[in-house]
Design an enzyme around this catalytic site. Structure first.
Site, PDB file in Angstrom:
ATOM      1  N   ASP A   1      41.162  34.410 -25.874  1.00 10.40           N
ATOM      2  CA  ASP A   1      39.792  34.939 -25.882  1.00 10.40           C
ATOM      3  C   ASP A   1      39.691  36.169 -26.786  1.00 10.40           C
ATOM      4  OD1 ASP A   1      41.100  36.742 -24.258  1.00 10.40           O
ATOM      5  OD2 ASP A   1      39.742  36.546 -22.546  1.00 10.40           O
ATOM      6  N   SER A   2      40.801  36.525 -27.443  1.00  7.23           N
ATOM      7  CA  SER A   2      40.764  37.507 -28.526  1.00  7.23           C
ATOM      8  C   SER A   2      39.803  37.040 -29.627  1.00  7.23           C
ATOM      9  CB  SER A   2      42.166  37.733 -29.118  1.00  7.23           C
ATOM     10  OG  SER A   2      42.770  36.506 -29.463  1.00  7.23           O
TER      11      SER A   2
ATOM     12  N   ASP B   1      42.681  29.810 -23.190  1.00  4.93           N
ATOM     13  CA  ASP B   1      42.392  30.972 -22.339  1.00  4.93           C
ATOM     14  C   ASP B   1      41.157  30.725 -21.473  1.00  4.93           C
ATOM     15  OD1 ASP B   1      43.677  33.362 -21.952  1.00  4.93           O
ATOM     16  OD2 ASP B   1      43.001  34.261 -23.831  1.00  4.93           O
TER      17      ASP B   1
ATOM     18  N   LYS C   1      45.373  29.479 -19.422  1.00 10.54           N
ATOM     19  CA  LYS C   1      45.894  30.832 -19.140  1.00 10.54           C
ATOM     20  C   LYS C   1      44.840  31.652 -18.427  1.00 10.54           C
ATOM     21  CE  LYS C   1      46.644  34.173 -22.499  1.00 10.54           C
ATOM     22  NZ  LYS C   1      45.764  35.279 -22.068  1.00 10.54           N
TER      23      LYS C   1
ATOM     24  N   GLU D   1      44.333  35.697 -16.377  1.00  4.68           N
ATOM     25  CA  GLU D   1      44.891  37.043 -16.332  1.00  4.68           C
ATOM     26  C   GLU D   1      45.009  37.559 -14.884  1.00  4.68           C
ATOM     27  OE1 GLU D   1      42.666  39.686 -18.925  1.00  4.68           O
ATOM     28  OE2 GLU D   1      42.978  38.393 -20.666  1.00  4.68           O
TER      29      GLU D   1
ATOM     30  N   GLU E   1      51.910  41.637 -21.651  1.00  3.07           N
ATOM     31  CA  GLU E   1      51.295  42.367 -22.773  1.00  3.07           C
ATOM     32  C   GLU E   1      51.421  43.872 -22.578  1.00  3.07           C
ATOM     33  OE1 GLU E   1      47.368  41.047 -23.837  1.00  3.07           O
ATOM     34  OE2 GLU E   1      47.058  42.703 -25.236  1.00  3.07           O
TER      35      GLU E   1
END
Ligand code: KIV
Length: 281
Positions: free
Chosen positions: A61-62, A100, A129, A131, A199
Site C-alpha cells: 500500500d506504499s 497488501d 499481508k 499489519e 520494518e
C-alpha cells in the site's frame, strides 16, 4: 489454477517456470539462502522483477505514496489494491505475489476474510499481508488461514498506525517495546502467518526474532540477519523523491532499470545489502 491471462502470458513467453511457494521460502530459510523481495504495482515492473530473480513481489500500500502522491498509505482502498495486484499478476510468472490489505479493510474478522478473498480471487495475489500483531489481528489471521489463504504479517513500523506510533520512527528501541514486538512475532506465527515482514527495528532485535521463528522473516530497515529483504522499488530507482536511510539507489551504479534490480538481487543474496549505514541500532 492459473487465470486465462496468465496462461496466455506463460505460453507467449514459451516457458514453464515453478512458482515460488511458501514451502520454497521455508526451504530457503533453512538453507540460509536470502529471500529477495521488492514492491511493484504494475505489469511492466513486475516482469522486470520476475526476470531479475526477485522471489517475492509485494504489491504494497506504499503505492498510495509513490503512485498517488499521498504523504501516507491511509487513503489506499481495496479497489486500488485489487487493481494494482491484478496488473502485477499479469506481469509475473515465477515470483510469489503478496497483496497488501489496506487501512480499514480488516476492522473485524468477517470483513478481513471477505477482503482477503477479494485480493486472492479478483487481484490474483498468492498471499495477503496485514499489519500489527495484537490479539484481534491474530484472530483475523487464524480465521483467514483456516480458509486456506496464506498470510504475511507485518510488525515494527506499521505505516497504517502512523498516528499511534508518532510518525515514521524506528520501533522497538526500548526493552519493553522490543519485548512486545518479539511477543507479537511469536503470536502471529502461532496464529498461522507463513511470512513476517519486520520494518524499521534495531538489527539485533530482528536477528533475535529471525532466529527464534520458524517462518521466514523479511526485513526492511531491520538488518542483514533477516531471512530476506524487501524495499520499495521506486526508492531503489531513486524516483520516489526520498532516499530513506534503510534503502539505497541502485540505479546510480547501473545503466538500466533491469541492471539496477539485478544489482539489488545480487547484493541481497550475497549479504552486501543492507550495509551498516542502512541499519538501525
Ligand atoms: O507497503 C509497502 O510497500 C510495505 C513495505 C514497505 C514493507 O509494506
Amino acid at each position: 489454477m492459473l487465470s486465462k491471462n496468465r496462461q496466455t502470458l506463460f505460453q507467449s513467453k514459451g516457458s514453464r517456470v515453478t512458482k515460488i511457494s511458501t514451502a520454497r521460502l521455508d526451504e530457503m530459510k533453512v538453507a540460509g539462502e536470502k529471500i529477495v523481495s521488492l514492491t511493484a504495482y504494475d505489469a511492466s515492473f513486475a516482469t522486470v522483477l520476475d526476470e531479475a530473480g526477485v522471489e517475492v513481489i509485494l504489491v504494497g500500500d506504499s503505492l498510495g505514496m509513490v503512485l498517488h502522491g499521498e504523504d501516507s498509505t491511509l487513503k489506499v482502498t481495496m479497489e486500488d489494491m485489487i487493481y494494482h495486484t491484478r496488473q502485477v499478476a499479469k506481469g509475473s510468472e515465477r515470483a510469489m505475489i503478496i497483496g497488501d490489505m489496506p487501512h480499514k479493510s480488516y476492522l473485524d474478522p468477517e470483513q478481513a476474510l471477505t477482503n482477503a478473498r477479494r485480493l486472492i480471487e479478483e487481484g490474483g495475489a498468492d498471499v495477503i499481508k496485514l499489519e500489527r500483531g495484537d490479539s484481534s489481528i491474530c484472530e483475523m489471521i487464524r480465521n483467514i488461514v483456516t480458509h486456506n489463504i496464506p498470510v504475511c504479517a507485518h510488525l515494527g513500523l506499521t505505516p497504517q498506525s502512523l498516528e499511534e506510533l508518532g510518525g515514521y520512527k524506528v520501533q522497538g528501541r526500548d526493552p519493553a517495546a522490543a519485548k512486545q514486538i518479539k511477543h507479537d512475532a511469536i503470536a502471529v506465527q502461532e496464529s498461522g502467518a507463513t511470512i513476517l515482514v519486520l520494518e524499521c527495528i534495531p538489527s539485533a532485535l530482528a536477528a533475535n526474532i529471525t532466529a527464534e521463528l520458524q517462518i521466514p522473516v523479511i526485513g526492511i530497515g531491520a538488518g542483514v540477519d533477516c531471512d530476506g529483504q524487501v524495499l520499495v522499488l521506486y526508492d531503489i530507482l531513486g524516483i520516489s523523491g526520498r532516499q530513506p536511510k534503510l534503502s539505497k539507489n541502485f540505479l546510480e551504479e547501473s545503466s538500466s532499470i533491469q541492471d539496477a534490480v539485478k544489482l539489488y538481487v545480487t547484493a541481497v543474496k550475497s549479504g552486501d545489502f543492507p550495509a551498516a549505514e542502512h541499519q538501525f541500532s
